[in-house]
Scaffold this motif. Structure first.
Motif, PDB file in Angstrom:
ATOM      1  N   SER A 170       6.162  41.094 -15.208  1.00  0.00           N
ATOM      2  CA  SER A 170       5.198  41.793 -16.072  1.00  0.00           C
ATOM      3  C   SER A 170       4.123  42.512 -15.269  1.00  0.00           C
ATOM      4  O   SER A 170       3.524  43.479 -15.736  1.00  0.00           O
ATOM      5  CB  SER A 170       4.513  40.808 -17.023  1.00  0.00           C
ATOM      6  N   LYS A 173       6.322  45.638 -13.656  1.00  0.00           N
ATOM      7  CA  LYS A 173       6.867  46.635 -14.601  1.00  0.00           C
ATOM      8  C   LYS A 173       6.029  46.645 -15.869  1.00  0.00           C
ATOM      9  O   LYS A 173       5.491  45.617 -16.265  1.00  0.00           O
ATOM     10  CB  LYS A 173       8.308  46.251 -14.983  1.00  0.00           C
ATOM     11  N   LEU A 175       6.159  46.309 -19.409  1.00  0.00           N
ATOM     12  CA  LEU A 175       7.092  45.844 -20.444  1.00  0.00           C
ATOM     13  C   LEU A 175       6.407  45.875 -21.802  1.00  0.00           C
ATOM     14  O   LEU A 175       5.194  45.695 -21.896  1.00  0.00           O
ATOM     15  CB  LEU A 175       7.546  44.407 -20.128  1.00  0.00           C
ATOM     16  N   LYS A 176       7.251  46.084 -22.818  1.00  0.00           N
ATOM     17  CA  LYS A 176       6.700  46.104 -24.167  1.00  0.00           C
ATOM     18  C   LYS A 176       6.620  44.686 -24.737  1.00  0.00           C
ATOM     19  O   LYS A 176       7.551  44.212 -25.398  1.00  0.00           O
ATOM     20  CB  LYS A 176       7.555  47.005 -25.073  1.00  0.00           C
ATOM     21  N   ARG A 182       1.763  38.719 -22.386  1.00  0.00           N
ATOM     22  CA  ARG A 182       1.760  39.224 -21.008  1.00  0.00           C
ATOM     23  C   ARG A 182       0.739  38.441 -20.177  1.00  0.00           C
ATOM     24  O   ARG A 182       1.020  37.993 -19.068  1.00  0.00           O
ATOM     25  CB  ARG A 182       1.417  40.721 -21.030  1.00  0.00           C
ATOM     26  N   LEU A 247       9.664  37.906 -24.435  1.00  0.00           N
ATOM     27  CA  LEU A 247      10.014  38.869 -23.384  1.00  0.00           C
ATOM     28  C   LEU A 247      11.538  38.958 -23.233  1.00  0.00           C
ATOM     29  O   LEU A 247      12.104  40.051 -23.143  1.00  0.00           O
ATOM     30  CB  LEU A 247       9.349  38.459 -22.062  1.00  0.00           C
ATOM     31  N   LEU A 248      12.197  37.800 -23.224  1.00  0.00           N
ATOM     32  CA  LEU A 248      13.651  37.775 -23.001  1.00  0.00           C
ATOM     33  C   LEU A 248      14.413  38.383 -24.176  1.00  0.00           C
ATOM     34  O   LEU A 248      15.512  38.910 -23.992  1.00  0.00           O
ATOM     35  CB  LEU A 248      14.123  36.343 -22.750  1.00  0.00           C
ATOM     36  N   ASN A 250      13.422  40.978 -25.868  1.00  0.00           N
ATOM     37  CA  ASN A 250      13.382  42.431 -25.632  1.00  0.00           C
ATOM     38  C   ASN A 250      14.106  42.842 -24.352  1.00  0.00           C
ATOM     39  O   ASN A 250      14.622  43.946 -24.256  1.00  0.00           O
ATOM     40  CB  ASN A 250      11.930  42.916 -25.565  1.00  0.00           C
ATOM     41  N   TYR A 251      14.093  41.962 -23.367  1.00  0.00           N
ATOM     42  CA  TYR A 251      14.669  42.289 -22.053  1.00  0.00           C
ATOM     43  C   TYR A 251      15.605  41.177 -21.587  1.00  0.00           C
ATOM     44  O   TYR A 251      15.291  40.450 -20.648  1.00  0.00           O
ATOM     45  CB  TYR A 251      13.554  42.493 -21.014  1.00  0.00           C
ATOM     46  N   ARG A 253      18.004  41.091 -19.763  1.00  0.00           N
ATOM     47  CA  ARG A 253      18.465  41.127 -18.363  1.00  0.00           C
ATOM     48  C   ARG A 253      17.640  40.213 -17.439  1.00  0.00           C
ATOM     49  O   ARG A 253      18.056  39.904 -16.324  1.00  0.00           O
ATOM     50  CB  ARG A 253      18.465  42.557 -17.831  1.00  0.00           C
ATOM     51  N   PHE A 254      16.478  39.794 -17.901  1.00  0.00           N
ATOM     52  CA  PHE A 254      15.651  38.918 -17.070  1.00  0.00           C
ATOM     53  C   PHE A 254      15.942  37.428 -17.282  1.00  0.00           C
ATOM     54  O   PHE A 254      15.258  36.574 -16.734  1.00  0.00           O
ATOM     55  CB  PHE A 254      14.161  39.192 -17.311  1.00  0.00           C
ATOM     56  N   LYS A 255      16.992  37.131 -18.089  1.00  0.00           N
ATOM     57  CA  LYS A 255      17.312  35.718 -18.371  1.00  0.00           C
ATOM     58  C   LYS A 255      17.521  34.895 -17.102  1.00  0.00           C
ATOM     59  O   LYS A 255      17.152  33.727 -17.022  1.00  0.00           O
ATOM     60  CB  LYS A 255      18.571  35.634 -19.236  1.00  0.00           C
TER      61      LYS A 255
END
Lengths: 322, 322
Positions: A170, A173, A175-176, A182, A247-248, A250-251, A253-255
Motif C-alpha cells: 500500500s 502502490k 491501491l483503491k 490503508r 484489499l485482497l 480487490n487485488y 494477486r497479492f494473496k
C-alpha cells in the motif's frame, strides 16, 4: 571528539542503567547476571535504501529496529533486559533526525522495560546502517526451540498474518481501498507489536515457536527443518484482518503475500493437540487472538492446502533442505 | 534464500558451539551462564572507505575487527566467550572476499578461544559495514573500571605506543625508512595484539585501566575524567619501538602520533605506587614490557611534560569535560 559529543547528547539519556557499573563511557558494558541462568541474544540490521528510506520517519524506524529484535526475544520466551546500538551515519543525518530517532527508542525503552547498554557510532560515506543487539533473560531457564515440534502437534499463530506485507504494498502502490484500512495496514508494517508476554506464557505450552519474520510459510518450514518432520498448513484457516481481506478482494494477486510476505512479528508455535483448550483459555485471558492453522506430520513435507485440500505451491520453499 | 545459503556456507563452520542450544538457525542465541556472575559486552563497527579499503586483505580486516573488540574485553579484565557479527554487504563482495574474511575469523577464534554465536547479514547499496559484538566473562566478578584511579597512583602502559599510527602513515605516504621497520609498523596497524592475559592478571593490581584506542593522551584523559582527578604524563618516558624511533628521527613532525595516534590496543592502567615492584615482576613473568609513564594528581588537569618538565600542548584534549 565531535562523535563523542553526539553520542553523549543523544544517547546518554537512554543509558540510565539498572545495572551497576554500566555506562556509555566504558570500553564495554557489564551486565550483572547473578540471578540469571542464561542470556538470550539477538541482533538485526536495517539499511537505508534497502529496509527504509531517508524520508521515512526516524521515530518509526527506531521503533521498528527495536521491535523486530524484541520479537526474536518473544519467540524464545525471553523478557527484554538491555540493548546495544551500532550506527553507521553519513553526514546528511541531521540532529533533527537523531532527535526523532532517539525519541522513538526512548518511548519503546519505557514500554518494553529495556535500556541502552552501549554501542558504537561511526561515520560512513554510504547509506545509514543501523544495528540493534537485544539481550533478554529467561528467568526460569526455559526457552522455546524451533526443533521441538512433534508429529500430530497443532500449529497456531497469534494475531493476523499478511497485514505488514500488504501495508508495504500500500505504501509502494496506490491501491483503491478505504483510507482507514490503508492506514491500518501501513501501521502494522511500521509498528509491529512484539508478543513478549505471550512468548513467556507459552513457555510451558508450546513444543516449538518462531516469530513470523521471513514469511509464514518460510517460518513454518524452519520449524519443520529443525524438528525433522513435516507439516500441513490450511490456507483457509489463516487469520486475516478485515482490512487485508478488503484489499485482497480487490487485488487477489497479492494473496501470496499472506504466505511469503513476512514482517508480521506474530508468533507461530506448535503444541500437543491435548493443549488446544488451554490455548483457547490463554487467548481469552490475554485477549490475543490465537488461531489453529495446521498440523505437524510424520512425512517430511511441508504442504499448504486450500479449502478443497488441494496443494498450493509457492516458490522459495525448498524441500531440498531436508 | 540466497542470503541464508551464504550465511550457512561461510559462517556456520564458525558457530561450533560450546554452549548448549546455540546455533545460527535460531532466532536468537542462548548463552548459558550458570557459573558466571556477569557478562562483559563490547561492540565495534568498521566501515569500508572510512576504516579500511576494498582492496585491503579481508583476512586482516576480520582479525582487526575481532581484536579491537577483544582489546576492549582485555581492558575490562575479561576473557573472551562468544561473538556476534552484523554484516551489511554490497553485491561487489565476492565469495573469495568472504572466504578470506571467514578464514581470518576462524584463526582468531582458535587463538582467543571464542566462537560465533549469531548475527545478521543484510544487503546494502553502499560500502561494506562490519560490526562485531564480543562477550567476555569475568569469572571472579572482578573487573577494571576507568574510574578507580587515585591521587599518587602511577600510570603504566604495556608494549610500545605509536607504532600503529605510524604504520598507517607508512601505508599512506612513501617514507624513507628500512623495509623491515616499515613492515613492523604496518603489521602493528593491521594486527593489534589484545592484552587479554595481562588484563586478567592486572585485576588485583590496577586501580583503573583502559585500552589505547583513541590515542594515548585521549585515553589517559578518559581515566582522569572518570576518576575525577588529573594526571602528569612524562613524554620522555613513553615506550617507543626502535622502528618508530627511526621513523621519528627522519620525520619529527609525526611525533604527535605517539600521543594522539590511537589504535595501539595496549593497556594503560594506574596502580598504587606501592605495587611498582609487583608490576615489574609481572612484566618479567609475562614477558610483556610494562613502562611507568606518569602519575595521577589531585589537580584536575591532565598535563603532558617534556624532559625539561615543560608542558606539551596538544589539540583535542578538552579540560572542559571536567
Amino acid at each position: 571528539m565531535k562523535e563523542f559529543k553526539k553520542i553523549k547528547k543523544f544517547f546518554s539519556p537512554l543509558a540510565k542503567s539498572r545495572i551497576n557499573g554500566t555506562s556509555l563511557d566504558n570500553d564495554a558494558a557489564l551486565l550483572e547476571l547473578s540471578s540469571l541462568k542464561n542470556l538470550v541474544v539477538t541482533t538485526d540490521t536495517l539499511v537505508e535504501k534497502i529496509h527504509f528510506g531517508l524520508t521515512d520517519n526516524p521515530y518509526l524506524i527506531a521503533k521498528k529496529l527495536m521491535r523486530i529484535n524484541l520479537s526474536d526475544l518473544a519467540a524464545m520466551g525471553s523478557s527484554p533486559l538491555a540493548y546495544l546500538l551500532n550506527l553507521a551515519l553519513p553526514k546528511k543525518v541531521t540532529d533533527q533526525w537523531l532527535g526523532r530517532f532517539t525519541l522513538g527508542l526512548k518511548e519503546d525503552q519505557k514500554k518494553y522495560n529495556i535500556f541502552l547498554a552501549g554501542g558504537d557510532t561511526v561515520a560512513t560515506t554510504g547509506p545509514i546502517v543501523l544495528s540493534l543487539t537485544a539481550f533478554g533473560s529467561n528467568q526460569k531457564g526455559l526457552y522455546h526451540k524451533r526443533s521441538g515440534a512433534k508429529e500430530g502437534d497443532f500449529i497456531f499463530v497469534s494475531g493476523t498474518v499478511g497485514d505488514s506485507a500488504l501495508g508495504l504494498v500500500s505504501i509502494k502502490k496506490e491501491l483503491k481501498i478505504p483510507k482507514k484500512d490503508r492506514e491500518f495496514l501501513i501501521q502494522k508494517y511500521f509498528l509491529p507489536e512484539p508478543r513478549i508476554s505471550l512468548g513467556e506464557k507459552l513457555l510451558t505450552i508450546a513444543s516449538s515457536a518462531i516469530d513470523v519474520s521471513d514469511g509464514l510459510a518460510q517460518d513454518i518450514n524452519h520449524i519443520c527443518m529443525s524438528s525433522g518432520i513435516g507439516a500441513q498448513l490450511f490456507f483457509s484457516k489463516l487469520p486475516i484482518s478485515s482490512s487485508a481481506k478488503l484489499l485482497l478482494k480487490n487485488y487477489p494477486r497479492f494473496k501470496k503475500k499472506i504466505l511469503n510476505g513476512g514482517d508480521d512479528y506474530e508468533i507461530v508455535f506448535t503444541a500437543s493437540s491435548e493443549l488446544e483448550k488451554k490455548i483457547e483459555t490463554l487467548s481469552k485471558k490475554t485477549r490475543i487472538k490465537i488461531t489453529k492453522i495446521g498440523v505437524m506430520t510424520r512425512a517430511k513435507r511441508f504442504k499448504i492446502l486450500d479449502h478443497q485440500n488441494h496443494e498450493i505451491k509457492i516458490k522459495h520453499l525448498g524441500y531440498q533442505h531436508f
